[in-house]
Design a protein around this motif. Structure first.
Motif, mmCIF file in Angstrom:
data_model
loop_
_atom_site.group_PDB
_atom_site.id
_atom_site.type_symbol
_atom_site.label_atom_id
_atom_site.label_comp_id
_atom_site.label_asym_id
_atom_site.label_seq_id
_atom_site.Cartn_x
_atom_site.Cartn_y
_atom_site.Cartn_z
ATOM 1 N N LEU A 71 -12.334 -3.937 1.900
ATOM 2 C CA LEU A 71 -11.251 -3.219 0.852
ATOM 3 C C LEU A 71 -10.362 -3.294 1.422
ATOM 4 C CD1 LEU A 71 -13.751 -0.294 0.787
ATOM 5 C CD2 LEU A 71 -13.925 -2.203 -0.686
ATOM 6 N N THR A 72 -8.733 -4.047 0.710
ATOM 7 C CA THR A 72 -7.292 -3.864 1.089
ATOM 8 C C THR A 72 -6.668 -2.770 0.768
ATOM 9 O OG1 THR A 72 -7.902 -6.732 0.623
ATOM 10 C CG2 THR A 72 -5.804 -5.167 0.964
ATOM 11 N N CYS A 73 -5.864 -2.418 1.242
ATOM 12 C CA CYS A 73 -5.458 -1.323 1.776
ATOM 13 C C CYS A 73 -4.092 -1.173 2.329
ATOM 14 C CB CYS A 73 -5.903 0.028 1.413
ATOM 15 S SG CYS A 73 -4.514 2.024 1.675
ATOM 16 N N THR A 74 -2.461 -0.848 1.589
ATOM 17 C CA THR A 74 -1.464 -1.213 2.060
ATOM 18 C C THR A 74 -0.469 0.202 1.462
ATOM 19 O OG1 THR A 74 -0.652 -3.181 0.922
ATOM 20 C CG2 THR A 74 -1.125 -3.785 2.436
ATOM 21 N N PHE A 75 0.550 -0.271 2.545
ATOM 22 C CA PHE A 75 1.153 1.642 2.059
ATOM 23 C C PHE A 75 3.141 1.287 2.683
ATOM 24 C CE2 PHE A 75 -0.533 1.938 6.409
ATOM 25 C CZ PHE A 75 0.563 2.938 6.883
ATOM 26 N N ASP A 76 3.996 2.249 2.015
ATOM 27 C CA ASP A 76 5.235 1.422 2.365
ATOM 28 C C ASP A 76 5.351 3.108 2.532
ATOM 29 O OD1 ASP A 76 5.628 -1.062 1.097
ATOM 30 O OD2 ASP A 76 5.785 -0.017 -1.210
ATOM 31 N N SER A 77 6.430 3.025 3.776
ATOM 32 C CA SER A 77 6.700 4.168 4.444
ATOM 33 C C SER A 77 8.022 3.721 4.669
ATOM 34 C CB SER A 77 5.992 4.955 5.898
ATOM 35 O OG SER A 77 6.264 6.228 6.020
ATOM 36 N N PRO A 78 9.060 5.127 4.548
ATOM 37 C CA PRO A 78 10.199 4.421 5.706
ATOM 38 C C PRO A 78 10.897 4.698 7.143
ATOM 39 C CG PRO A 78 10.159 6.517 3.946
ATOM 40 C CD PRO A 78 8.944 5.710 3.648
ATOM 41 N N ASN A 79 9.451 5.048 7.169
ATOM 42 C CA ASN A 79 8.793 5.973 8.591
ATOM 43 C C ASN A 79 8.250 5.109 9.600
ATOM 44 O OD1 ASN A 79 11.280 8.104 8.586
ATOM 45 N ND2 ASN A 79 9.727 9.748 7.459
ATOM 46 N N THR A 80 8.472 4.956 10.630
ATOM 47 C CA THR A 80 7.357 4.576 11.337
ATOM 48 C C THR A 80 6.397 4.955 11.499
ATOM 49 O OG1 THR A 80 8.804 5.012 13.255
ATOM 50 C CG2 THR A 80 9.615 2.758 12.598
ATOM 51 N N SER A 99 -6.541 -1.377 5.932
ATOM 52 C CA SER A 99 -7.627 -2.584 5.051
ATOM 53 C C SER A 99 -9.137 -1.570 6.056
ATOM 54 C CB SER A 99 -7.476 -3.228 4.913
ATOM 55 O OG SER A 99 -6.325 -3.735 3.901
ATOM 56 N N ILE A 100 -9.946 -1.449 5.567
ATOM 57 C CA ILE A 100 -11.237 -1.944 6.410
ATOM 58 C C ILE A 100 -12.437 -3.355 5.378
ATOM 59 C CG2 ILE A 100 -11.675 0.604 6.463
ATOM 60 C CD1 ILE A 100 -13.103 1.254 4.696
ATOM 61 N N ASN A 101 -13.902 -3.279 6.701
ATOM 62 C CA ASN A 101 -14.501 -4.365 5.270
ATOM 63 C C ASN A 101 -15.780 -3.963 6.229
ATOM 64 O OD1 ASN A 101 -12.673 -6.327 5.653
ATOM 65 N ND2 ASN A 101 -12.749 -6.875 8.376
ATOM 66 N N ILE A 102 -16.935 -4.008 4.761
ATOM 67 C CA ILE A 102 -17.961 -3.407 4.980
ATOM 68 C C ILE A 102 -18.976 -4.425 4.880
ATOM 69 C CG2 ILE A 102 -19.218 -1.870 3.547
ATOM 70 C CD1 ILE A 102 -17.028 -0.291 2.415
ATOM 71 N N GLU A 103 -19.803 -4.587 5.613
ATOM 72 C CA GLU A 103 -20.819 -5.673 5.880
ATOM 73 C C GLU A 103 -21.710 -5.237 5.599
ATOM 74 O OE1 GLU A 103 -19.909 -8.643 7.770
ATOM 75 O OE2 GLU A 103 -18.537 -7.031 8.956
ATOM 76 N N ASN A 104 -22.500 -6.760 5.027
ATOM 77 C CA ASN A 104 -23.767 -6.276 4.210
ATOM 78 C C ASN A 104 -24.042 -5.418 3.228
ATOM 79 O OD1 ASN A 104 -26.546 -6.969 3.569
ATOM 80 N ND2 ASN A 104 -27.735 -5.579 5.184
ATOM 81 N N ILE A 105 -23.049 -5.775 1.990
ATOM 82 C CA ILE A 105 -23.470 -5.057 1.150
ATOM 83 C C ILE A 105 -24.683 -4.668 0.083
ATOM 84 C CG2 ILE A 105 -21.285 -4.438 -1.341
ATOM 85 C CD1 ILE A 105 -19.171 -5.154 0.453
ATOM 86 N N GLN A 106 -25.222 -3.894 -0.835
ATOM 87 C CA GLN A 106 -25.692 -3.549 -1.212
ATOM 88 C C GLN A 106 -25.266 -2.962 -3.082
ATOM 89 O OE1 GLN A 106 -28.843 -5.525 -0.432
ATOM 90 N NE2 GLN A 106 -27.481 -5.130 0.958
ATOM 91 N N ALA A 107 -25.949 -3.020 -3.205
ATOM 92 C CA ALA A 107 -26.111 -2.568 -4.974
ATOM 93 C C ALA A 107 -25.648 -1.133 -4.831
ATOM 94 C CB ALA A 107 -27.163 -2.034 -5.678
ATOM 95 N N THR A 143 -15.947 -1.460 9.812
ATOM 96 C CA THR A 143 -15.610 -2.150 10.933
ATOM 97 C C THR A 143 -14.085 -1.969 10.397
ATOM 98 O OG1 THR A 143 -15.006 -4.601 9.790
ATOM 99 C CG2 THR A 143 -16.604 -3.297 11.887
ATOM 100 N N TRP A 144 -12.395 -1.251 11.364
ATOM 101 C CA TRP A 144 -11.326 -1.366 11.106
ATOM 102 C C TRP A 144 -11.238 -2.872 10.387
ATOM 103 C CZ3 TRP A 144 -7.846 0.996 9.286
ATOM 104 C CH2 TRP A 144 -5.811 0.905 9.871
ATOM 105 N N ALA A 145 -9.883 -2.989 10.066
ATOM 106 C CA ALA A 145 -9.188 -4.617 9.494
ATOM 107 C C ALA A 145 -8.048 -3.776 9.707
ATOM 108 C CB ALA A 145 -10.121 -5.184 8.041
ATOM 109 N N GLY A 146 -7.199 -3.414 9.786
ATOM 110 C CA GLY A 146 -6.131 -2.781 9.741
ATOM 111 C C GLY A 146 -4.629 -2.886 10.576
ATOM 112 N N ASP A 147 -3.855 -3.091 10.526
ATOM 113 C CA ASP A 147 -2.772 -3.023 11.674
ATOM 114 C C ASP A 147 -1.520 -1.839 10.553
ATOM 115 O OD1 ASP A 147 -0.483 -3.381 13.478
ATOM 116 O OD2 ASP A 147 -0.474 -5.151 13.473
ATOM 117 N N LEU A 148 -1.814 -0.495 11.695
ATOM 118 C CA LEU A 148 -0.765 0.060 11.279
ATOM 119 C C LEU A 148 0.629 -0.050 11.693
ATOM 120 C CD1 LEU A 148 -2.412 3.365 12.247
ATOM 121 C CD2 LEU A 148 -2.406 2.744 9.919
#
Length: 268
Positions: free
Chosen positions: A54-63, A117-125, A106-111
């Protein structure tokens, strides 16, 4: 009462300086507040039993820093409420007790790279639904969290879908090329037959912008002189006159001659 209140007012009077400095500090912080924008894909397709990101990014002028937090929520299909199942803060991951995501996320991002972003293992219905990514990075204000619509598909259905996509693409390309070739052929055909031919006498003559002298047909002069003149007679000049019945004095077209007048002056 006056004596009891006096120290309080004295304390407030003494604290005016620090309070003013604090107000100035907060004013400076307020001036740097801006909108934080979260970006996610609208929908993704994941094969049943595989890992989905699940990809998620963000834009912020502050660190980013210790105050930056990331929260993920899940809204199952057919429901209106969302359940929080993942939280990230100060470098630590907190997994909720929601059963469909236990030991799967599991965490797959980098602030530092503005990635949540995060990862989801063994996705089911059961994981079909809408996922909400909410990022907070004070003092920025989040305009709207990101949302992803996740579709869990079977491998057979995915192959059929890919085949239909390929077939549709090839068909569209073939039809486009056929239409283009047909259009080119029509244009060439019209250009070729746009020039009209003119038929005069016994041969075809194309119209030309340059005025040409009228041609004489063999039939116009045929039989004019069938036998040579006798030795004892003297033949005068022969005058040929061709009449033009085109109707215009300055006509620039070449018309087929309709009548010919011959004048034969003989001197006995």
């Amino acid at each position: 009462n006056a004596n009891l209140n006096q120290p309080v007012w004295s304390a407030l009077s003494l604290s005016r300086g620090p309070v003013s400095l604090a107000q100035g500090h907060f004013k400076g912080v307020t001036a740097r507040i801006s909108a934080l924008e979260v970006h996610t894909p609208k929908e993704i397709f994941v094969v049943n039993g595989t890992q989905g990101k699940l990809t998620c990014t963000f834009d912020s002028p502050n660190t980013t820093g210790w105050l930056t937090t990331v929260s993920w929520s899940f809204q199952p299909e057919g429901t209106d409420s969302a359940v929080s199942f993942f939280h990230y803060s100060q470098g630590q991951v907190y997994i909720g007790d929601y059963p469909p995501f236990k030991d799967r996320v599991t965490w797959a991002g980098d602030l530092d790279k503005k990635d949540a972003s995060i990862n989801i293992e063994n996705i089911q219905a059961v994981h079909n639904g809408t996922y909400i990514c909410d990022v907070k990075n004070p003092p920025d204000i989040v305009v709207r969290p990101g949302q992803i619509r996740l579709h869990v598909v079977e491998i057979d259905n995915l192959l059929v879908f890919l085949v239909w996509v390929v077939v549709g693409t090839v068909t569209a390309v073939v039809l486009g090329l056929t239409l283009l070739i047909s259009l080119v052929l029509v244009v060439l055909y019209r250009r070729k037959h746009s020039k009209r031919d003119y038929t005069g006498c016994s041969t075809s003559e194309r119209l030309s912008p340059v005025k040409q002298a009228p041609r004489k047909c063999p039939s116009d002069t045929e039989g004019l002189v069938k036998s040579p003149p006798s030795a004892g007679s003297h033949q005068g000049p022969v005058i040929y006159a061709q009449l033009d019945h085109s109707g215009g004095h300055h006509s620039g077209k070449i018309n087929k001659s309709e009548s010919v007048v011959y004048a034969d002056i003989r001197k006995d």
